[in-house]
Design a protein around this motif. Structure first.
Motif, mmCIF file in Angstrom:
data_model
loop_
_atom_site.group_PDB
_atom_site.id
_atom_site.type_symbol
_atom_site.label_atom_id
_atom_site.label_comp_id
_atom_site.label_asym_id
_atom_site.label_seq_id
_atom_site.Cartn_x
_atom_site.Cartn_y
_atom_site.Cartn_z
ATOM 1 N N PHE A 158 0.884 -1.288 -0.021
ATOM 2 C CA PHE A 158 0.383 0.240 -0.073
ATOM 3 C C PHE A 158 0.915 1.059 0.267
ATOM 4 C CE2 PHE A 158 -2.770 -3.100 2.298
ATOM 5 C CZ PHE A 158 -3.368 -3.382 1.483
ATOM 6 N N TYR A 159 0.100 2.649 -0.856
ATOM 7 C CA TYR A 159 1.093 4.133 -0.744
ATOM 8 C C TYR A 159 0.188 4.260 0.622
ATOM 9 C CZ TYR A 159 2.853 2.839 -5.317
ATOM 10 O OH TYR A 159 3.399 2.364 -6.404
ATOM 11 N N ASP A 160 0.981 5.700 1.595
ATOM 12 C CA ASP A 160 1.156 5.927 2.401
ATOM 13 C C ASP A 160 -1.048 6.487 2.385
ATOM 14 O OD1 ASP A 160 1.378 8.025 0.655
ATOM 15 O OD2 ASP A 160 2.734 8.899 1.754
ATOM 16 N N ASP A 192 5.261 -6.423 -5.252
ATOM 17 C CA ASP A 192 3.783 -6.709 -6.342
ATOM 18 C C ASP A 192 2.441 -6.101 -5.041
ATOM 19 O OD1 ASP A 192 5.497 -7.910 -8.209
ATOM 20 O OD2 ASP A 192 4.682 -9.844 -7.219
ATOM 21 N N TYR A 193 2.058 -5.676 -6.255
ATOM 22 C CA TYR A 193 0.956 -5.258 -5.410
ATOM 23 C C TYR A 193 -0.644 -4.811 -6.320
ATOM 24 C CZ TYR A 193 0.991 -0.154 -7.103
ATOM 25 O OH TYR A 193 1.125 0.980 -8.303
ATOM 26 N N GLN A 194 -2.029 -4.637 -5.880
ATOM 27 C CA GLN A 194 -3.297 -4.720 -6.705
ATOM 28 C C GLN A 194 -3.580 -3.338 -6.474
ATOM 29 O OE1 GLN A 194 -5.291 -8.490 -4.030
ATOM 30 N NE2 GLN A 194 -5.972 -8.658 -6.656
ATOM 31 N N TRP A 213 -2.938 -7.547 -10.966
ATOM 32 C CA TRP A 213 -1.532 -7.038 -10.910
ATOM 33 C C TRP A 213 -0.395 -6.025 -11.074
ATOM 34 C CZ3 TRP A 213 -0.392 -8.586 -5.598
ATOM 35 C CH2 TRP A 213 -1.224 -9.385 -5.006
ATOM 36 N N ARG A 214 0.223 -5.270 -10.160
ATOM 37 C CA ARG A 214 1.410 -4.916 -11.015
ATOM 38 C C ARG A 214 2.470 -5.608 -10.561
ATOM 39 N NH1 ARG A 214 2.396 1.660 -12.025
ATOM 40 N NH2 ARG A 214 3.433 -0.668 -13.906
ATOM 41 N N PRO A 215 3.528 -5.572 -10.873
ATOM 42 C CA PRO A 215 4.563 -5.906 -10.937
ATOM 43 C C PRO A 215 5.150 -5.342 -10.393
ATOM 44 C CG PRO A 215 5.176 -5.330 -13.064
ATOM 45 C CD PRO A 215 3.196 -5.321 -12.735
ATOM 46 N N ALA A 216 6.086 -5.488 -9.055
ATOM 47 C CA ALA A 216 6.992 -4.830 -7.669
ATOM 48 C C ALA A 216 7.948 -3.448 -8.691
ATOM 49 C CB ALA A 216 7.893 -5.517 -6.568
ATOM 50 N N HIS A 217 7.683 -2.692 -8.028
ATOM 51 C CA HIS A 217 8.194 -1.143 -8.803
ATOM 52 C C HIS A 217 8.917 -0.278 -8.186
ATOM 53 C CE1 HIS A 217 4.611 -0.298 -9.241
ATOM 54 N NE2 HIS A 217 4.084 0.929 -8.993
ATOM 55 N N THR A 218 9.085 0.827 -7.865
ATOM 56 C CA THR A 218 10.544 2.225 -6.905
ATOM 57 C C THR A 218 10.252 2.790 -8.411
ATOM 58 O OG1 THR A 218 11.164 1.041 -5.206
ATOM 59 C CG2 THR A 218 11.588 3.020 -6.285
ATOM 60 N N HIS A 219 9.044 4.221 -7.643
ATOM 61 C CA HIS A 219 9.144 5.200 -8.954
ATOM 62 C C HIS A 219 9.902 6.002 -8.859
ATOM 63 C CE1 HIS A 219 4.390 4.428 -9.792
ATOM 64 N NE2 HIS A 219 4.488 3.804 -8.976
ATOM 65 N N PHE A 220 10.446 6.747 -9.545
ATOM 66 C CA PHE A 220 10.926 7.880 -9.956
ATOM 67 C C PHE A 220 10.566 9.322 -10.385
ATOM 68 C CE2 PHE A 220 15.738 6.241 -8.310
ATOM 69 C CZ PHE A 220 14.882 4.883 -8.169
#
Ligand SMILES: [Fe+2]
Length: 278
Positions: A158-160, A192-194, A213-220
């Protein structure tokens, strides 16, 4: 005998209604949108019931939106529209880092941190991970004073803004490069998150037997004076969802190894005005 109006004559009549519009770009957009929309109705032989279902779906999508939730962006994402908008607008040169979607969870004003700091809370139970690399241009020159905004989910996916148990701005941080263009910071391995499925978009996905689902990632999000802004993700190479991303954001060049507590990747920016758009 009076001849019956054809669908082409109907289209022409609708398009003619824009003849007094003083904004040529609006005319271009509405002309193209109208032509495609009317062609879609004709091509599919859209029934009245199906048309009404569409109206009800869009109405429900609007009702699901509030200050925290943007169901229309989610709809745009799962239709593949958001990613195509980025492809059309960001168009990197061959040497530059590929862009992907900004996503609905970006928040400006993240905490400004020092290189080496962690974006994860001290009590995070995720697997520690260090991101490192260089912000540079296509010639390999390091970019000083490049500003990186980084964000990702908690280990729970989850995002904040989605999880009341998380402090605001958890798993978010901003960094500014020095003369060597290097960046390095601590976090935990993304998971991974939905995407949210408790609204009309979720109904669409379930009805269509589609993945959420979205594959595990970090945003930049990287900005630097004189260079094009880069909006991208780095994806975990071990994710089982790399080939079924619900929002179609995965690019092979953005997949990195996160198996050994460290992930390294250079972020390569295009000079402003170098590519066809912007
Ligand atoms: Fe994300």
């Amino acid at each position: 005998m009076v001849t019956k109006m054809t669908s082409k004559e109907h289209l022409d009549e609708v398009l003619a209604s824009y003849r007094e519009c003083p904004n040529p770009r609006l005319v271009q957009i509405m002309t193209s949108l109208t032509a495609h929309l009317l062609a879609f109705v004709e091509e599919t032989g859209l029934t009245r019931d199906e048309w009404m279902s569409g109206i009800e779906f869009l109405t429900a999508t609007g009702k699901k939106c509030d200050d925290e939730r943007q169901e229309f962006i989610l709809l745009s994402d799962v239709l593949g529209v958001s990613m195509l908008v980025e492809m059309v607008n960001q168009k990197p040169t061959d040497s530059a880092t590929e862009p992907t979607v900004l996503g609905p969870f970006y928040r400006p004003g993240g905490p400004e941190l020092s290189m080496g700091d962690s974006i994860a809370p001290d009590d995070s139970d995720g697997q520690p991970l260090i991101f490192s690399g260089m912000v540079r241009n296509a010639s390999g020159e390091p970019l000083r004073d490049a500003h990186l905004e980084v964000w990702q989910t908690s280990p729970e996916g989850f995002y904040d803004v989605q999880d009341p148990a998380l402090d605001p701005m958890s798993y978010r941080g901003n960094f500014t490069t020095g003369v060597d263009g290097r960046f390095f910071f601590e976090t935990v391995r993304p998971v991974d998150y939905q995407i949210p499925t408790d609204g009309p978009v979720g109904v669409l996905l379930r009805t269509s037997a589609r993945e959420s689902w979205r594959p595990a990632h970090t945003h930049f999000l990287v900005t630097c004076a004189g260079y094009k802004t880069l909006i991208t993700h780095l994806f975990d190479a071990s994710s089982p969802h790399l080939h079924s991303d619900a929002v179609f954001g995965v690019r092979e060049s953005l997949v990195v190894d996160m198996n050994h507590d460290e992930a390294s990747f250079d972020l390569v920016l295009d000079v402003a005005g170098e590519s066809p758009v912007n």
